[in-house]
Scaffold this active site. Sequence first.
Site, PDB file in Angstrom:
ATOM      1  CG  HIS A  35      -1.840  -1.073   1.435  1.00 21.75           C
ATOM      2  ND1 HIS A  35      -3.006  -1.202   0.705  1.00 21.75           N
ATOM      3  CD2 HIS A  35      -1.837  -2.119   2.291  1.00 21.75           C
ATOM      4  CE1 HIS A  35      -3.674  -2.274   1.110  1.00 21.75           C
ATOM      5  NE2 HIS A  35      -2.991  -2.850   2.065  1.00 21.75           N
TER       6      HIS A  35
HETATM    7  O1  RIB Z   1      -5.149   0.423   4.444  1.00 17.89           O
HETATM    8  C1  RIB Z   1      -3.756   0.269   4.350  1.00 17.89           C
HETATM    9  C2  RIB Z   1      -3.055   1.289   5.192  1.00 17.89           C
HETATM   10  O2  RIB Z   1      -3.279   1.006   6.558  1.00 17.89           O
HETATM   11  C3  RIB Z   1      -1.523   1.233   5.015  1.00 17.89           C
HETATM   12  O3  RIB Z   1      -1.000   2.542   5.192  1.00 17.89           O
HETATM   13  C4  RIB Z   1      -1.098   0.345   6.142  1.00 17.89           C
HETATM   14  O4  RIB Z   1       0.233   0.651   6.584  1.00 17.89           O
HETATM   15  C5  RIB Z   1      -2.070   0.728   7.204  1.00 17.89           C
HETATM   16  O5  RIB Z   1      -1.604   1.910   7.838  1.00 17.89           O
END
Ligand code: RIB
Length: 312
Positions: free
Chosen positions: A241
């Site tokens: 992500h």
């Molecule tokens: O939904 C994914 C996000 O949530 C990413 O930034 C992961 O590190 C968590 O913080």
Amino acid sequence: SEMNTYPVWIDCDIGVDDAIAIMAAHALPQIDLLGISTTCGNASQENTYRNAHRLNGLLGTDYPVYRGAASPLCRELLTASHFHGNDGLGDVDLPVPPDAVYRVEAAWDALYEAAVKYPHELRLIALGPLTNVATAFSKYPDLPELLHSMLIMGGAAVGGNVTPAAEVNIYCDPEAAELVFDSGVHIVMCGLDVTLKALLRPADWDELAATGTRAGKFVRDCVQCAWQFSQKFGLEGVAMHDSCPVLYLAHPELFRAEEAGVKIETRSTLTLGKTVTDLYSDKQFDEKNATVVLDVDRDRFIEILKDCIKAI
Ligand code: RIB
Ligand code: CA
């Protein structure tokens, strides 16, 4: 062609994918990482702050690290140990360096100082809940305009990962996200639409571990907890992500994005934390405050990410 180098500040809730994103930022020549601030989110402020120092130890760097919020602006903290382990870094063995520098300046003050040093140039990359950023914007009303732009991992034009309507970084502190999205700063929003396509697969982390470097082995080790969880949902890898906004800044050509208006739901129970976009609606918002990233060339993205880790 002339390569751009951008001054960058990363606010994050280190977290496994935050850590890998910071390793990429460290390795990419287009990024000049000025500082790291930590917020609560995936783990407590205690853990995310300690993890930033642990990462300096792994990288052999001394990026200045600043503590931020210990809780969302006006809600209870929601952590994610099921994905990030109890310590936020997959419960791997990674020491805090003995020479770690514990700075007393708060995240929001250090961020503002950096923005003043690089007027209209600083790119703020936010990889966790937006609590620190909202606090900085409230304390320093000239900050949104002083920044060049923000690039965030957060939200989703469609879907969610904490409810069917909301992604966790926004859901964790919707009031902070509302303040940031309404602030006038331009936001490149890498939501689940694109980040769930950016999957690191077992063959990828095995390849990285096989290089024999500490960085390569760390990536394999720190994703195992997330991998166990991701497999339950039929995913064929672990979503990188937070590497999406980092790689978008250095390699926008890998992505497809649309300009859009984005506003945050802060009142509803059913859709709390939803990033409402006007991408798919006749009725458009007045402002196009965001570039919503929707697609990525996954193979090229993962190749560049692996090259970054191999270069450390
Ligand atoms: O939904 C994914 C996000 O949530 C990413 O930034 C992961 O590190 C968590 O913080
Ligand atoms: Ca994160």
